[in-house]
Each structure stands twice: as C-alpha cells, then as structure tokens.
Design a protein around this motif. Structure first.
Motif, PDB file in Angstrom:
ATOM      1  N   ILE A   1       4.937  28.731 -48.724  1.00 30.64           N
ATOM      2  CA  ILE A   1       3.659  28.819 -48.033  1.00 30.64           C
ATOM      3  C   ILE A   1       2.659  29.326 -49.057  1.00 30.64           C
ATOM      4  CG2 ILE A   1       2.332  30.036 -46.271  1.00 30.64           C
ATOM      5  CD1 ILE A   1       4.828  30.109 -44.547  1.00 30.64           C
ATOM      6  N   GLU A   2       1.542  28.620 -49.193  1.00 27.33           N
ATOM      7  CA  GLU A   2       0.507  29.017 -50.142  1.00 27.33           C
ATOM      8  C   GLU A   2      -0.751  29.437 -49.393  1.00 27.33           C
ATOM      9  OE1 GLU A   2      -0.238  25.942 -52.982  1.00 27.33           O
ATOM     10  OE2 GLU A   2       1.676  26.279 -53.991  1.00 27.33           O
ATOM     11  N   VAL A   3      -1.273  30.608 -49.778  1.00 27.01           N
ATOM     12  CA  VAL A   3      -2.516  31.131 -49.220  1.00 27.01           C
ATOM     13  C   VAL A   3      -3.335  31.641 -50.391  1.00 27.01           C
ATOM     14  CG1 VAL A   3      -3.541  32.732 -47.577  1.00 27.01           C
ATOM     15  CG2 VAL A   3      -1.219  31.925 -47.199  1.00 27.01           C
ATOM     16  N   LYS A   4      -4.491  31.026 -50.606  1.00 25.44           N
ATOM     17  CA  LYS A   4      -5.332  31.369 -51.747  1.00 25.44           C
ATOM     18  C   LYS A   4      -4.502  31.260 -53.032  1.00 25.44           C
ATOM     19  CE  LYS A   4      -8.965  34.201 -49.917  1.00 25.44           C
ATOM     20  NZ  LYS A   4      -9.595  35.494 -50.057  1.00 25.44           N
ATOM     21  N   ASP A   5      -4.388  32.354 -53.785  1.00 29.25           N
ATOM     22  CA  ASP A   5      -3.629  32.342 -55.036  1.00 29.25           C
ATOM     23  C   ASP A   5      -2.219  32.896 -54.868  1.00 29.25           C
ATOM     24  OD1 ASP A   5      -5.846  31.313 -56.325  1.00 29.25           O
ATOM     25  OD2 ASP A   5      -6.603  33.280 -56.899  1.00 29.25           O
ATOM     26  N   ILE A   6      -1.779  33.063 -53.630  1.00 29.67           N
ATOM     27  CA  ILE A   6      -0.464  33.649 -53.368  1.00 29.67           C
ATOM     28  C   ILE A   6       0.478  32.575 -52.845  1.00 29.67           C
ATOM     29  CG2 ILE A   6       0.792  35.397 -52.046  1.00 29.67           C
ATOM     30  CD1 ILE A   6      -1.930  36.870 -51.761  1.00 29.67           C
ATOM     31  N   SER A   7       1.701  32.581 -53.367  1.00 30.20           N
ATOM     32  CA  SER A   7       2.718  31.641 -52.914  1.00 30.20           C
ATOM     33  C   SER A   7       3.928  32.433 -52.423  1.00 30.20           C
ATOM     34  CB  SER A   7       3.129  30.722 -54.072  1.00 30.20           C
ATOM     35  OG  SER A   7       4.086  29.785 -53.637  1.00 30.20           O
ATOM     36  N   TYR A   8       4.327  32.187 -51.169  1.00 29.59           N
ATOM     37  CA  TYR A   8       5.491  32.844 -50.583  1.00 29.59           C
ATOM     38  C   TYR A   8       6.627  31.836 -50.517  1.00 29.59           C
ATOM     39  CZ  TYR A   8       1.917  36.068 -48.851  1.00 29.59           C
ATOM     40  OH  TYR A   8       0.859  36.939 -48.750  1.00 29.59           O
ATOM     41  N   PRO A   9       7.742  32.068 -51.216  1.00 27.96           N
ATOM     42  CA  PRO A   9       8.887  31.162 -51.066  1.00 27.96           C
ATOM     43  C   PRO A   9       9.309  31.137 -49.599  1.00 27.96           C
ATOM     44  CG  PRO A   9       9.247  32.706 -52.874  1.00 27.96           C
ATOM     45  CD  PRO A   9       8.012  33.160 -52.149  1.00 27.96           C
ATOM     46  N   ILE A  10       9.656  29.979 -49.082  1.00 29.46           N
ATOM     47  CA  ILE A  10       9.976  29.845 -47.666  1.00 29.46           C
ATOM     48  C   ILE A  10      11.141  30.747 -47.257  1.00 29.46           C
ATOM     49  CG2 ILE A  10      11.605  27.909 -47.708  1.00 29.46           C
ATOM     50  CD1 ILE A  10       8.603  28.201 -45.355  1.00 29.46           C
ATOM     51  N   LYS A  11      12.051  31.030 -48.190  1.00 26.22           N
ATOM     52  CA  LYS A  11      13.183  31.908 -47.886  1.00 26.22           C
ATOM     53  C   LYS A  11      12.761  33.359 -47.681  1.00 26.22           C
ATOM     54  CE  LYS A  11      16.622  29.100 -50.183  1.00 26.22           C
ATOM     55  NZ  LYS A  11      17.591  28.997 -51.262  1.00 26.22           N
ATOM     56  N   SER A  12      11.582  33.726 -48.188  1.00 21.38           N
ATOM     57  CA  SER A  12      11.122  35.111 -48.021  1.00 21.38           C
ATOM     58  C   SER A  12      10.259  35.292 -46.775  1.00 21.38           C
ATOM     59  CB  SER A  12      10.356  35.565 -49.260  1.00 21.38           C
ATOM     60  OG  SER A  12       9.106  34.922 -49.337  1.00 21.38           O
ATOM     61  N   VAL A  13       9.950  34.201 -46.069  1.00 22.90           N
ATOM     62  CA  VAL A  13       9.172  34.293 -44.839  1.00 22.90           C
ATOM     63  C   VAL A  13      10.143  34.331 -43.663  1.00 22.90           C
ATOM     64  CG1 VAL A  13       7.398  33.223 -43.397  1.00 22.90           C
ATOM     65  CG2 VAL A  13       7.251  33.045 -45.882  1.00 22.90           C
TER      66      VAL A  13
END
Length: 101
Positions: free
Chosen positions: A37-49
């Motif tokens: 998941i990408e929000v602005k300049d931040i990317s969250y790996p789907i496994k960490s959500v």
C-alpha cells in the motif's frame, strides 16, 4: 504495475496570514497494490498491514478517518468518501483465516 484500487485522502492545515486565518485542504491518493500500500512517499508491504478500518459520517463534506493497522502501529488518514471498495480488495488479498479468528 497499476494499482488495484485508489482512494482519495485529504490533508488539512491551518495557515495564518496578516489579517486572516484560513484552512487549506489538499488531497493525495492511497494506492493498493498486490504486494503493498502506497501513501504519499510511504510504502507499507502488504504483509505488514493487519487490517483497514474507517469511521465516516454520511453528512455533507464531513471528514472521516481511515485507519491502517500495521505491525508498526496505526496510521490515520483523513477521508471524505466511503473506502468500502478499498477494504474489500484488501480482504481479497489477505488469507481468509486472518479474518476468522
């Protein structure tokens, strides 16, 4: 790679001029991909959500909240539209056992 779902988020800030105070609203997109998941300049790996939830009143131009529950804590974003499509797509990506606890 194109995102599976895009949802509009907003950012609200107060600016103080010489004679007035004004509220400035800008928007940005949250993108759901198969692996992140990408929000602005931040990317969250789907496994960490871990989960996505929200709170939004159905009144004209009310600001609601979108919560990304991650392994690093809860991230809050302001929204104005219902993110049900985003949440449904996210649940499709996650193993079904995660939601049957």
């Amino acid at each position: 790679m194109d995102p599976l779902v895009t949802h509009r988020c907003i950012e609200v800030r107060q600016e103080i001029g010489w004679i007035e105070k004004r509220t400035v609203e800008t928007s940005f997109d949250l993108h759901l991909y198969e692996d992140r998941i990408e929000v602005k300049d931040i990317s969250y790996p789907i496994k960490s959500v871990l989960d996505i939830s929200y709170r939004l009143e159905e009144k004209d131009n009310k600001i609601g909240y979108l919560y990304l529950h991650t392994t690093g804590g809860v991230r809050t974003y302001f929204i104005k539209k219902d993110p049900t499509k985003l949440i449904e797509e996210f649940k499709v990506l996650m193993p079904s056992t995660k939601y049957n606890m």
